[in-house]
Design an enzyme around this catalytic site. Sequence first.
Site, PDB file in Angstrom:
ATOM      1  N   ASN A  32       6.934 -20.650  -2.915  1.00 45.25           N
ATOM      2  CA  ASN A  32       7.198 -21.375  -1.654  1.00 45.25           C
ATOM      3  C   ASN A  32       5.973 -21.373  -0.742  1.00 45.25           C
ATOM      4  O   ASN A  32       6.026 -21.904   0.371  1.00 45.25           O
ATOM      5  CB  ASN A  32       8.418 -20.791  -0.921  1.00 45.25           C
ATOM      6  N   THR A 116       9.183  -0.980  -7.744  1.00 43.82           N
ATOM      7  CA  THR A 116       8.196  -0.233  -6.954  1.00 43.82           C
ATOM      8  C   THR A 116       8.478   1.259  -6.960  1.00 43.82           C
ATOM      9  O   THR A 116       9.644   1.676  -7.086  1.00 43.82           O
ATOM     10  CB  THR A 116       8.217  -0.734  -5.487  1.00 43.82           C
ATOM     11  N   TYR A 140      13.197  -2.047   2.296  1.00 50.98           N
ATOM     12  CA  TYR A 140      12.419  -2.672   1.216  1.00 50.98           C
ATOM     13  C   TYR A 140      12.737  -1.992  -0.125  1.00 50.98           C
ATOM     14  O   TYR A 140      13.081  -2.659  -1.116  1.00 50.98           O
ATOM     15  CB  TYR A 140      10.915  -2.573   1.519  1.00 50.98           C
ATOM     16  N   PHE A 168       2.868   1.429  -8.662  1.00 47.43           N
ATOM     17  CA  PHE A 168       2.305   2.293  -7.622  1.00 47.43           C
ATOM     18  C   PHE A 168       1.422   1.370  -6.746  1.00 47.43           C
ATOM     19  O   PHE A 168       1.861   0.273  -6.441  1.00 47.43           O
ATOM     20  CB  PHE A 168       1.658   3.524  -8.270  1.00 47.43           C
ATOM     21  N   HIS A 188      -2.564  -3.294   3.666  1.00 46.50           N
ATOM     22  CA  HIS A 188      -2.950  -2.333   2.622  1.00 46.50           C
ATOM     23  C   HIS A 188      -4.301  -1.683   2.913  1.00 46.50           C
ATOM     24  O   HIS A 188      -5.206  -2.327   3.443  1.00 46.50           O
ATOM     25  CB  HIS A 188      -2.980  -3.027   1.260  1.00 46.50           C
ATOM     26  N   LEU A 189      -4.399  -0.439   2.509  1.00 47.73           N
ATOM     27  CA  LEU A 189      -5.558   0.371   2.882  1.00 47.73           C
ATOM     28  C   LEU A 189      -6.891  -0.226   2.415  1.00 47.73           C
ATOM     29  O   LEU A 189      -7.812  -0.390   3.227  1.00 47.73           O
ATOM     30  CB  LEU A 189      -5.387   1.797   2.326  1.00 47.73           C
ATOM     31  N   PHE A 207      -3.795   7.075   9.033  1.00 52.27           N
ATOM     32  CA  PHE A 207      -2.446   7.375   9.518  1.00 52.27           C
ATOM     33  C   PHE A 207      -2.041   8.813   9.169  1.00 52.27           C
ATOM     34  O   PHE A 207      -1.269   9.041   8.238  1.00 52.27           O
ATOM     35  CB  PHE A 207      -1.435   6.385   8.924  1.00 52.27           C
ATOM     36  N   ARG A 220      -2.373   8.492  -2.987  1.00 54.37           N
ATOM     37  CA  ARG A 220      -1.722   7.386  -3.693  1.00 54.37           C
ATOM     38  C   ARG A 220      -2.407   7.161  -5.028  1.00 54.37           C
ATOM     39  O   ARG A 220      -3.555   7.565  -5.243  1.00 54.37           O
ATOM     40  CB  ARG A 220      -1.821   6.081  -2.872  1.00 54.37           C
ATOM     41  N   ASP A 283       5.908   7.231   5.303  1.00 59.60           N
ATOM     42  CA  ASP A 283       4.873   7.480   4.289  1.00 59.60           C
ATOM     43  C   ASP A 283       5.086   8.832   3.603  1.00 59.60           C
ATOM     44  O   ASP A 283       4.901   9.871   4.233  1.00 59.60           O
ATOM     45  CB  ASP A 283       3.485   7.525   4.947  1.00 59.60           C
TER      46      ASP A 283
HETATM   47  N1  UFG Z   1      -3.224   3.768   5.470  1.00 58.41           N
HETATM   48  C1  UFG Z   1      -4.018   4.192   6.513  1.00 58.41           C
HETATM   49  N2  UFG Z   1      -4.526   3.261   7.349  1.00 58.41           N
HETATM   50  C2  UFG Z   1      -4.297   1.917   7.214  1.00 58.41           C
HETATM   51  C3  UFG Z   1      -3.505   1.492   6.115  1.00 58.41           C
HETATM   52  C4  UFG Z   1      -2.969   2.453   5.271  1.00 58.41           C
HETATM   53  O1  UFG Z   1      -4.252   5.398   6.695  1.00 58.41           O
HETATM   54  O2  UFG Z   1      -4.785   1.144   8.040  1.00 58.41           O
HETATM   55  C5  UFG Z   1      -2.672   4.764   4.529  1.00 58.41           C
HETATM   56  C6  UFG Z   1      -1.155   4.745   4.466  1.00 58.41           C
HETATM   57  O3  UFG Z   1      -0.598   5.523   5.489  1.00 58.41           O
HETATM   58  C7  UFG Z   1      -0.915   5.287   3.062  1.00 58.41           C
HETATM   59  C8  UFG Z   1      -2.138   4.810   2.272  1.00 58.41           C
HETATM   60  O4  UFG Z   1      -3.117   4.461   3.245  1.00 58.41           O
HETATM   61  O5  UFG Z   1      -0.940   6.674   3.095  1.00 58.41           O
HETATM   62  C9  UFG Z   1      -1.835   3.574   1.430  1.00 58.41           C
HETATM   63  O6  UFG Z   1      -1.211   2.616   2.269  1.00 58.41           O
HETATM   64  P1  UFG Z   1      -0.873   1.123   1.810  1.00 58.41           P
HETATM   65  O7  UFG Z   1      -0.220   0.463   2.967  1.00 58.41           O
HETATM   66  O8  UFG Z   1      -2.100   0.510   1.231  1.00 58.41           O
HETATM   67  O9  UFG Z   1       0.125   1.334   0.621  1.00 58.41           O
HETATM   68  P2  UFG Z   1       1.534   2.087   0.601  1.00 58.41           P
HETATM   69  O10 UFG Z   1       1.324   3.295  -0.244  1.00 58.41           O
HETATM   70  O11 UFG Z   1       2.138   2.282   1.915  1.00 58.41           O
HETATM   71  O12 UFG Z   1       2.411   0.936  -0.036  1.00 58.41           O
HETATM   72  C10 UFG Z   1       2.545   0.707  -1.370  1.00 58.41           C
HETATM   73  C11 UFG Z   1       2.983  -0.728  -1.595  1.00 58.41           C
HETATM   74  C12 UFG Z   1       4.343  -0.973  -0.990  1.00 58.41           C
HETATM   75  C13 UFG Z   1       5.303   0.081  -1.488  1.00 58.41           C
HETATM   76  C14 UFG Z   1       4.754   1.449  -1.233  1.00 58.41           C
HETATM   77  C15 UFG Z   1       5.619   2.543  -1.780  1.00 58.41           C
HETATM   78  O13 UFG Z   1       2.044  -1.615  -1.037  1.00 58.41           O
HETATM   79  O14 UFG Z   1       4.794  -2.243  -1.345  1.00 58.41           O
HETATM   80  O15 UFG Z   1       3.499   1.595  -1.852  1.00 58.41           O
HETATM   81  O16 UFG Z   1       5.500   3.677  -0.989  1.00 58.41           O
HETATM   82  F1  UFG Z   1       6.479  -0.023  -0.842  1.00 58.41           F
END
Ligand code: UFG
Length: 327
Positions: A32, A116, A140, A168, A188-189, A207, A220, A283
């Site tokens: 979409n 996920t 989610y 992951f 995303h980081l 964070f 991660r 987190d």
């Molecule tokens: N982080 C920071 N600063 C930022 C962005 C992220 O410190 O500006 C940290 C987050 O707190 C986390 C790590 O970087 O500890 C990774 O964060 P992401 O947002 O890149 O990824 P997540 O682990 O939160 O998310 C991923 C997937 C989601 C899924 C999740 C499961 O993108 O779809 O894993 O926990 F839901």
Amino acid sequence: MKVLVVGGAGYIGSHAVRALEDAGHEAWVLDNLYQGHRAAVPADRLIEGDLLNPADLAAALDKTGAEAVMHFAALALVGESVTNPAKYYLNNVVGTINLLEAMRERGIWRFVFSSTCATYGVPDKVPIDESEKQLPINPYGDTKLAIEKALDAYCTAYNMGAVALRYFNAAGSHHSGEIGEDHDPESHLIPIVLQVALGQREHVTIFGDDYPTPDGTCIRDYIHVEDLCSAHVAALERLKQGELMKLNLGTGNGFSVKQVIDACRKITGHEIPAMMGERRPGDPAELVANASKALEVLDWKAKYTTVDEVVESAWKWHKDHPNGYGD
Ligand code: UFG
């Protein structure tokens, strides 16, 4: 095989299209374009349509003669799923059931589903294997688990054959340099840190640094998007009617937020200022896959195993496409 890739114009879906074509399959895209990009897929393979419109699903399956469906068209922002759960339940649950129903009406039984590690919530034990309890801590994750459960029932009752691939942290870009990650907003980081290197942000906020990990920041498992997609193709080719496979997709290696930022500094040559911030709600401290079941079942394992390799691949895309597909 003729495969309909739903959400195939998005980040992971567009890489799956390349992987399918490279393996000799015929890939069609239904998207979409809410998060997807027209430029990410061949124009003659793109069908515009929405999961919430069953007529779009019927038309796409009929037009393509699909024998299998890969489904990437999910909303995946944890924070937004808390503030606007209706949007998540509608798209991720109702939309996916619409898709399964359209398949069932046509006798299409092969289904590859993007699940996920968020379905595990806060794991009891890391690395996480597939027998870990599934107790998501946000809507989610709940929507993804709801579909895993629906698939269990659909495979048994309707003789469908499916795989739920529990990703992951997907990262990196295609080796051709032609497609990569472009989210708006970006959460995303790795892309956020690379935006600092590009001068698009002044700093990255970490964070939380008071987690029970060696450097206090979250750990991660960053899996390269091409590795993710090769696993999708391997799973597609092994689907069996009446069976749901559930597999983790990760590298088995964990890297902290600080280690990711250091890798980005080394690879970009930019100092990348970092500020310490509050913990982000929801987190877990550490999410790392035990991916041995995917090795056993699919004969698959990740080729990119270090965060340096993944960041190098992401940087290749971001430095050549600083505005993503908007260039
Ligand atoms: N982080 C920071 N600063 C930022 C962005 C992220 O410190 O500006 C940290 C987050 O707190 C986390 C790590 O970087 O500890 C990774 O964060 P992401 O947002 O890149 O990824 P997540 O682990 O939160 O998310 C991923 C997937 C989601 C899924 C999740 C499961 O993108 O779809 O894993 O926990 F839901």
